[in-house]
Design a protein around this motif. Structure first.
Motif, mmCIF file in Angstrom:
data_model
loop_
_atom_site.group_PDB
_atom_site.id
_atom_site.type_symbol
_atom_site.label_atom_id
_atom_site.label_comp_id
_atom_site.label_asym_id
_atom_site.label_seq_id
_atom_site.Cartn_x
_atom_site.Cartn_y
_atom_site.Cartn_z
ATOM 1 N N ALA A 1 0.819 -0.857 0.250
ATOM 2 C CA ALA A 1 0.096 0.181 0.083
ATOM 3 C C ALA A 1 1.027 1.256 -0.140
ATOM 4 N N PHE A 2 1.802 0.984 0.705
ATOM 5 C CA PHE A 2 2.907 2.290 0.897
ATOM 6 C C PHE A 2 3.533 2.510 -0.608
ATOM 7 N N LEU A 3 4.140 1.474 -0.955
ATOM 8 C CA LEU A 3 4.737 1.580 -2.341
ATOM 9 C C LEU A 3 3.828 2.061 -3.484
ATOM 10 N N GLY A 4 2.654 1.747 -3.508
ATOM 11 C CA GLY A 4 1.387 2.036 -4.469
ATOM 12 C C GLY A 4 1.254 3.694 -4.121
ATOM 13 N N PHE A 5 1.081 4.100 -2.967
ATOM 14 C CA PHE A 5 0.894 5.381 -2.678
ATOM 15 C C PHE A 5 2.021 6.243 -3.342
ATOM 16 N N ILE A 6 3.489 5.764 -3.105
ATOM 17 C CA ILE A 6 4.531 6.639 -3.398
ATOM 18 C C ILE A 6 4.477 6.609 -4.967
ATOM 19 N N PHE A 7 4.041 5.572 -5.601
ATOM 20 C CA PHE A 7 4.300 5.519 -7.097
ATOM 21 C C PHE A 7 3.382 6.403 -7.687
ATOM 22 N N GLY A 8 2.107 6.385 -7.123
ATOM 23 C CA GLY A 8 0.997 7.309 -7.436
ATOM 24 C C GLY A 8 1.145 8.776 -7.196
ATOM 25 N N LEU A 9 1.953 8.972 -5.999
ATOM 26 C CA LEU A 9 2.396 10.539 -5.860
ATOM 27 C C LEU A 9 3.134 11.041 -6.749
ATOM 28 N N GLN A 10 4.247 10.224 -7.107
ATOM 29 C CA GLN A 10 5.425 10.753 -8.206
ATOM 30 C C GLN A 10 4.926 10.769 -9.369
ATOM 31 N N THR A 11 3.904 9.939 -9.845
ATOM 32 C CA THR A 11 3.141 10.043 -11.134
ATOM 33 C C THR A 11 2.467 11.188 -11.158
ATOM 34 N N LEU A 12 1.795 11.675 -10.233
ATOM 35 C CA LEU A 12 0.739 12.648 -10.250
ATOM 36 C C LEU A 12 1.781 14.106 -10.484
ATOM 37 N N VAL A 13 2.841 13.797 -9.694
ATOM 38 C CA VAL A 13 3.751 15.191 -9.729
ATOM 39 C C VAL A 13 4.277 15.262 -11.133
ATOM 40 N N ILE A 14 4.838 14.307 -11.606
ATOM 41 C CA ILE A 14 5.257 14.254 -13.178
ATOM 42 C C ILE A 14 4.362 14.497 -13.832
ATOM 43 N N PHE A 15 3.117 13.977 -13.734
ATOM 44 C CA PHE A 15 2.120 14.253 -14.878
ATOM 45 C C PHE A 15 1.790 15.572 -14.970
ATOM 46 N N SER A 16 1.555 16.319 -13.731
ATOM 47 C CA SER A 16 1.363 17.572 -13.585
ATOM 48 C C SER A 16 2.246 18.596 -14.106
ATOM 49 N N LEU A 17 3.496 18.189 -14.029
ATOM 50 C CA LEU A 17 4.477 19.027 -14.719
ATOM 51 C C LEU A 17 4.306 19.144 -16.068
ATOM 52 N N VAL A 18 4.198 17.842 -16.572
ATOM 53 C CA VAL A 18 4.193 17.806 -18.159
ATOM 54 C C VAL A 18 2.819 18.707 -18.365
ATOM 55 N N ALA A 19 1.687 18.480 -17.643
ATOM 56 C CA ALA A 19 0.472 19.201 -18.427
ATOM 57 C C ALA A 19 0.833 20.879 -18.173
ATOM 58 N N ILE A 20 1.406 21.251 -17.136
ATOM 59 C CA ILE A 20 1.689 22.581 -17.070
ATOM 60 C C ILE A 20 2.659 23.125 -18.007
ATOM 61 N N CYS A 21 3.741 22.295 -18.417
ATOM 62 C CA CYS A 21 4.605 22.633 -19.651
ATOM 63 C C CYS A 21 3.950 22.794 -20.797
ATOM 64 N N ALA A 22 3.116 21.751 -21.104
ATOM 65 C CA ALA A 22 2.259 21.584 -22.412
ATOM 66 C C ALA A 22 1.318 22.836 -22.405
ATOM 67 N N GLY A 23 0.664 23.077 -21.108
ATOM 68 C CA GLY A 23 -0.089 24.243 -21.318
ATOM 69 C C GLY A 23 0.547 25.563 -21.807
ATOM 70 N N LYS A 24 1.901 25.845 -21.036
ATOM 71 C CA LYS A 24 2.543 26.975 -21.711
ATOM 72 C C LYS A 24 2.996 26.923 -22.975
ATOM 73 N N VAL A 25 3.235 25.898 -23.524
ATOM 74 C CA VAL A 25 3.546 25.786 -24.892
ATOM 75 C C VAL A 25 2.171 26.031 -25.811
ATOM 76 N N ARG A 26 1.191 25.655 -25.349
ATOM 77 C CA ARG A 26 0.038 25.873 -25.867
ATOM 78 C C ARG A 26 -0.310 27.346 -26.124
ATOM 79 N N ASP A 27 0.054 28.068 -24.884
ATOM 80 C CA ASP A 27 -0.314 29.610 -25.141
ATOM 81 C C ASP A 27 0.374 30.152 -26.446
ATOM 82 N N TYR A 28 1.219 29.656 -26.783
ATOM 83 C CA TYR A 28 2.248 30.228 -27.845
ATOM 84 C C TYR A 28 1.825 29.746 -29.213
#
Length: 205
Positions: free
Chosen positions: A149-176
């Motif tokens: 359960a702990f490992l699954g939580f950590i995997f999900g947490l780091q996935t959320l952080v990385i995916f969110s960063l990807v979304a933010i970067c893509a959103g910035k590119v989209r503005d241009y």
């Protein structure tokens, strides 16, 4: 679990997350089309689905599905059918995307729900968790379920952080690139193609 094992698990998880795959490719396409907030909503849904797979690994259902061709096939084709449905919708709406419109909270929830369903109906994620998580667990311990359960939580947490960063970067590119002629149609086609390819890969795998 000692610190070195945890760090190895975290690094391996991050490398697996950033590797080009269906989830991150669709997340990228969606964020480019609809902005960072839409991408983050989708990312939240995708990572929430990991709770489902972690739970199945803990209670042993994942092992049963792995041994049952029928159960695996049902889950696989249900997931493929859902992705084909999303692909059809993307192709159908490619001429009607409103990139400058403000997304409503209801739309964000729909994207969140879409991410959950996409992840839950992907048996490859389930089998991956079944093979990956136990590698970092002390099987002689009395707290195997808690460790998973702990490992699954950590995997999900780091996935959320990385995916969110990807979304933010893509959103910035989209503005241009909003002013590119026919950009909305292009992104509609890209989303549809990505979803179509994911569904076909799921069917033939």
């Amino acid at each position: 679990m000692d610190l070195s094992t945890f760090l190895y698990f975290l690094i391996a998880s991050m490398l697996l997350t950033i590797a080009p795959g269906p989830d991150i490719m669709y997340l990228l396409a969606k964020s480019l089309a609809d902005g960072a907030r839409s991408g983050i909503s989708l990312a939240l849904g995708l990572t929430t689905g990991l709770i489902f797979h972690t739970t199945l690994v803990i209670i042993g259902v994942a092992a049963i599905i792995q041994q049952s061709p029928l159960a695996f096939a049902i889950l696989k084709y249900a997931g493929a059918a859902y992705l084909l449905y999303l692909a059809w919708g993307a192709f159908h709406a490619q001429g009607n995307l409103k990139l400058n419109a403000v997304n409503k909270s209801g739309s964000y929830f729909k994207l969140y729900r879409r991410g959950v369903i996409m992840n839950v109906l992907n048996p490859k994620v389930l089998l991956f968790f079944l093979a990956f998580l136990p590698q970092f667990v002390n099987l002689n311990s009395d707290s195997v379920s808690l460790q998973i359960a702990f490992l699954g939580f950590i995997f999900g947490l780091q996935t959320l952080v990385i995916f969110s960063l990807v979304a933010i970067c893509a959103g910035k590119v989209r503005d241009y690139i909003l002013n590119i002629k026919n950009f909305n149609k292009i992104m509609g086609y890209i989303q549809g193609i990505v979803l179509l390819l994911i569904s076909l890969a799921l069917i033939i795998s």
